[in-house]
Design a protein around this motif. Structure first.
Motif, PDB file in Angstrom:
ATOM      1  N   SER A 115     -82.767 102.206  19.391  1.00  0.00           N
ATOM      2  CA  SER A 115     -82.338 103.691  19.488  1.00  0.00           C
ATOM      3  C   SER A 115     -82.685 104.390  20.461  1.00  0.00           C
ATOM      4  CB  SER A 115     -83.008 104.411  18.158  1.00  0.00           C
ATOM      5  OG  SER A 115     -84.461 104.548  18.537  1.00  0.00           O
ATOM      6  N   GLY A 116     -82.118 105.402  20.703  1.00  0.00           N
ATOM      7  CA  GLY A 116     -82.512 106.423  21.859  1.00  0.00           C
ATOM      8  C   GLY A 116     -83.820 106.647  21.903  1.00  0.00           C
ATOM      9  N   SER A 117     -84.386 107.174  20.773  1.00  0.00           N
ATOM     10  CA  SER A 117     -85.893 107.450  20.879  1.00  0.00           C
ATOM     11  C   SER A 117     -86.775 106.517  21.257  1.00  0.00           C
ATOM     12  CB  SER A 117     -86.364 108.117  19.272  1.00  0.00           C
ATOM     13  OG  SER A 117     -85.329 109.091  18.893  1.00  0.00           O
ATOM     14  N   VAL A 120     -86.857 106.013  24.824  1.00  0.00           N
ATOM     15  CA  VAL A 120     -87.639 107.053  25.420  1.00  0.00           C
ATOM     16  C   VAL A 120     -88.962 106.672  25.284  1.00  0.00           C
ATOM     17  CG1 VAL A 120     -88.130 109.526  25.331  1.00  0.00           C
ATOM     18  CG2 VAL A 120     -85.645 109.095  25.225  1.00  0.00           C
ATOM     19  N   TYR A 149     -83.449 117.215  24.875  1.00  0.00           N
ATOM     20  CA  TYR A 149     -83.563 116.510  23.832  1.00  0.00           C
ATOM     21  C   TYR A 149     -83.870 114.849  24.046  1.00  0.00           C
ATOM     22  CZ  TYR A 149     -83.308 114.614  18.925  1.00  0.00           C
ATOM     23  OH  TYR A 149     -83.738 114.061  17.780  1.00  0.00           O
ATOM     24  N   HIS A 150     -84.888 114.503  23.705  1.00  0.00           N
ATOM     25  CA  HIS A 150     -85.355 113.153  23.993  1.00  0.00           C
ATOM     26  C   HIS A 150     -85.552 112.242  22.685  1.00  0.00           C
ATOM     27  CE1 HIS A 150     -84.783 114.023  28.043  1.00  0.00           C
ATOM     28  NE2 HIS A 150     -85.837 115.053  28.087  1.00  0.00           N
ATOM     29  N   GLU A 223     -81.965 114.777  30.790  1.00  0.00           N
ATOM     30  CA  GLU A 223     -80.577 114.454  30.342  1.00  0.00           C
ATOM     31  C   GLU A 223     -79.640 114.992  31.677  1.00  0.00           C
ATOM     32  OE1 GLU A 223     -79.625 116.078  26.277  1.00  0.00           O
ATOM     33  OE2 GLU A 223     -81.676 116.857  27.049  1.00  0.00           O
ATOM     34  N   ASP A 256     -82.131 110.440  31.176  1.00  0.00           N
ATOM     35  CA  ASP A 256     -81.948 110.124  29.709  1.00  0.00           C
ATOM     36  C   ASP A 256     -80.491 110.165  29.646  1.00  0.00           C
ATOM     37  OD1 ASP A 256     -83.149 111.147  26.569  1.00  0.00           O
ATOM     38  OD2 ASP A 256     -81.669 109.881  27.289  1.00  0.00           O
ATOM     39  N   VAL A 258     -78.908 108.626  27.012  1.00  0.00           N
ATOM     40  CA  VAL A 258     -78.418 108.355  25.639  1.00  0.00           C
ATOM     41  C   VAL A 258     -76.992 109.101  25.287  1.00  0.00           C
ATOM     42  CG1 VAL A 258     -79.141 108.474  23.219  1.00  0.00           C
ATOM     43  CG2 VAL A 258     -80.944 107.753  24.793  1.00  0.00           C
ATOM     44  N   LYS A 285     -76.468 104.890  21.756  1.00  0.00           N
ATOM     45  CA  LYS A 285     -75.126 105.468  21.367  1.00  0.00           C
ATOM     46  C   LYS A 285     -73.992 104.924  21.981  1.00  0.00           C
ATOM     47  CE  LYS A 285     -77.095 110.350  20.659  1.00  0.00           C
ATOM     48  NZ  LYS A 285     -76.999 110.402  19.417  1.00  0.00           N
TER      49      LYS A 285
HETATM   50  C1  PXG Z   1     -80.627 112.391  25.296  1.00  0.00           C
HETATM   51  C2  PXG Z   1     -81.094 111.715  24.207  1.00  0.00           C
HETATM   52  N1  PXG Z   1     -81.979 111.064  24.170  1.00  0.00           N
HETATM   53  C3  PXG Z   1     -82.707 110.423  22.921  1.00  0.00           C
HETATM   54  C4  PXG Z   1     -82.104 110.493  21.949  1.00  0.00           C
HETATM   55  C5  PXG Z   1     -82.420 109.999  20.469  1.00  0.00           C
HETATM   56  O1  PXG Z   1     -81.718 108.863  20.287  1.00  0.00           O
HETATM   57  P1  PXG Z   1     -81.682 108.537  18.478  1.00  0.00           P
HETATM   58  O2  PXG Z   1     -81.276 109.509  17.603  1.00  0.00           O
HETATM   59  O3  PXG Z   1     -80.842 107.330  18.854  1.00  0.00           O
HETATM   60  O4  PXG Z   1     -82.971 108.180  18.438  1.00  0.00           O
HETATM   61  C6  PXG Z   1     -80.701 111.399  21.730  1.00  0.00           C
HETATM   62  C7  PXG Z   1     -80.114 111.460  20.378  1.00  0.00           C
HETATM   63  N2  PXG Z   1     -79.318 112.678  20.158  1.00  0.00           N
HETATM   64  C8  PXG Z   1     -78.878 112.995  19.202  1.00  0.00           C
HETATM   65  C9  PXG Z   1     -79.241 112.355  17.854  1.00  0.00           C
HETATM   66  C10 PXG Z   1     -78.930 113.022  16.434  1.00  0.00           C
HETATM   67  C11 PXG Z   1     -78.217 114.317  16.500  1.00  0.00           C
HETATM   68  C12 PXG Z   1     -77.808 115.028  17.820  1.00  0.00           C
HETATM   69  C13 PXG Z   1     -77.116 116.209  17.675  1.00  0.00           C
HETATM   70  O5  PXG Z   1     -76.862 116.798  18.733  1.00  0.00           O
HETATM   71  O6  PXG Z   1     -76.830 116.519  16.552  1.00  0.00           O
HETATM   72  C14 PXG Z   1     -78.214 114.364  19.080  1.00  0.00           C
HETATM   73  C15 PXG Z   1     -80.166 112.139  23.106  1.00  0.00           C
HETATM   74  O7  PXG Z   1     -79.226 112.863  22.795  1.00  0.00           O
END
Ligand code: PXG
Length: 456
Positions: A115-117, A120, A149-150, A223, A256, A258, A285
């Motif tokens: 995942s993105g988290s 990170v 947001y990360h 970002e 970042d 993602v 993503k």
């Molecule tokens: C820049 C960035 N970095 C890390 C994450 C985390 O990715 P995961 O969710 O796959 O762990 C994100 C995720 N960005 C994200 C995730 C869920 C909802 C929304 C929204 O804008 O409603 C945005 C993101 O936008």
């Protein structure tokens, strides 16, 4: 269970992310059952324009059978194996080569996540291990930005600048600090040019470095364009100055990507649109267009060299480089390449969206700072354009506006009082016109509702 029951049954056992689940149980949910191109369909047969590509991720659009086919083939052959103990598998080897092909020339190594988290968090551990490997273990502070947001892990949520997330769970963790975001519309001084503000905002980083001491700082993370923070597009002077500061003080620069990665901005990566060169790139993503969960940390040759010198990096996840997710991501990237989707966003669809987005929203009296970069777009709901006065209780108005859009079967996102869109990259000019015609109708309804509310 009959199709009508899903909406009722959902609340019995399902806790939703980022939701007030008591309110959700009361208000109910829409049940999505199918996707095709830019459209999703609910169980009542409504055709909905997904102006958010799911969660900024379905870059190639819904319904691409090629990905399902490669998933089944891989699932039939090798549904899982790990890459921990001196083993690999063809899908992850192929994907690593493909990522090195589409990434900037000095990025030739990939660390996988789910995942993105997790990307990170991996980066956070990686940058500290990198400096320790170079004999500088005191360089462990990581700098992020308010409203960035990360992700939602303890590391990602700490690095992010969402104060509501910090308030839940005693965050941020130690050695994570923040500087203000490069939000020109909201933070510029009277009469300050965008270029001057971009430099001033970037210099907030150098002020923080001088306050803490570069010998204690591992990395700066941002970002290229803040997504969940409301599509905050920095002035063009911002990122080059940030890079200059990081190089001067020997601090790693992390993009970042993602959201911004894999074509969203009209470039393969958002840092290319914003004019800087990072040392590490976190992704997820658009890597698989959301068809399966996968993340990847792209590591520059410089950082790779440091890591390789550091012996075992004691970090990793069960599903790192998962064979089915890797095969799907590979096919996804091939489609992006073979169909010229990224170049099409840059040359045709991005400019068209930019034009039509401004034409559509600039005329509304409660809308200002209308903005687009490739296919990541936004505008801000304001009470008074002339004074840039925002609505009270930032976010309440955004939710009201978002609900009007959703009622008219157009999904856009309210990030505070910023309304944002990030449609699948395959959207056509005709579909943009359809989407924005509905959006204009929604904004007229919003404007009437707000006029009445303010008249009370
Ligand atoms: C820049 C960035 N970095 C890390 C994450 C985390 O990715 P995961 O969710 O796959 O762990 C994100 C995720 N960005 C994200 C995730 C869920 C909802 C929304 C929204 O804008 O409603 C945005 C993101 O936008």
């Amino acid at each position: 269970m009959s199709k009508k029951d899903y909406s009722k049954q959902d609340a019995k056992h399902h806790l939703h992310p980022f939701s007030d689940n008591a309110a959700l149980a009361r208000d109910g949910v829409r049940v999505m059952v199918k996707g095709k191109g830019i459209y999703v369909y609910d169980d009542e047969g409504n055709e909905i324009i997904d102006g958010m590509a799911g969660l900024w991720c379905v870059n190639i659009g819904y319904g691409r059978k090629e990905l399902a086919r490669v998933a089944k083939k891989q699932m039939d052959e090798l549904p899982f194996y790990n890459t921990f103990f001196k083993t690999t598998h063809p899908a992850v080897v192929e994907l690593s080569a493909k990522l090195s092909e589409v990434a900037p020339a000095n990025f030739n190594h990939v660390f996988y996540t789910g995942s993105g988290s997790e990307s990170v968090d991996t980066m956070m551990r990686m940058v500290r291990h990198y400096w320790a490997s170079l004999g500088k273990p005191s360089k462990k502070i990581i700098i992020g930005r308010w409203n960035g947001y990360h992700g939602s892990t303890i590391g990602g949520a700490s690095l992010g600048g969402m104060k509501g997330m910090h308030a839940q769970g005693d965050l941020p963790i130690a050695n994570v600090v923040h500087i203000e975001q490069p939000w020109y519309y909201g933070l510029a001084k009277d009469g300050e040019s965008a270029d001057d503000f971009g430099i001033r905002a970037a210099n907030w980083l150098e002020e923080k470095i001088n306050e803490i001491g570069a010998d204690k700082i591992a990395a700066f993370v941002g970002e290229p364009i803040q997504g969940a923070g409301g599509v905050i597009i920095p002035p063009k002077t911002y990122w080059p100055r940030i890079e200059e500061i990081c190089r001067k003080h020997d601090i790693l620069l992390v993009a970042d990507e993602v959201i911004c990665g894999f074509g969203r901005t009209g470039h393969w990566f958002g840092h290319q649109a914003m004019g800087f060169k990072p040392d590490i790139i976190t992704t997820a993503k658009g890597l698989s267009s959301g068809y399966l969960p996968i993340g990847a940390v792209l590591v520059s040759d410089k950082v790779t060299e440091g890591l390789l010198a550091g012996g075992e990096f004691n970090h990793g996840f069960t599903y790192a480089g998962h064979p089915v997710a890797a095969a799907v991501a590979q096919k996804n990237l091939e489609i992006l390449q073979d169909e010229g989707i990224v170049d099409r966003v840059h040359d045709k669809i991005g400019p068209y969206m930019q034009k039509r987005w401004h034409e559509t929203f600039s005329k509304f009296k409660y809308v200002d700072d209308v903005r687009c970069e490739g296919l990541i777009c936004g505008f801000t709901l304001v009470k008074d354009k002339a004074t840039r006065e925002l609505f009270p209780d930032f976010g309440t108005t955004g939710l009201m506006c978002r609900d009007i859009f959703f009622k008219h079967n157009l999904i856009m996102r309210a990030c505070g009082d910023h309304m944002v869109a990030a449609p699948p990259l395959v959207i056509t000019k005709k579909e943009i016109d359809t989407m924005l015609a509905i959006a204009a109708k929604c904004m007229r309804e919003f404007e009437e509702k707000m006029d009445k509310q303010l008249a009370k």
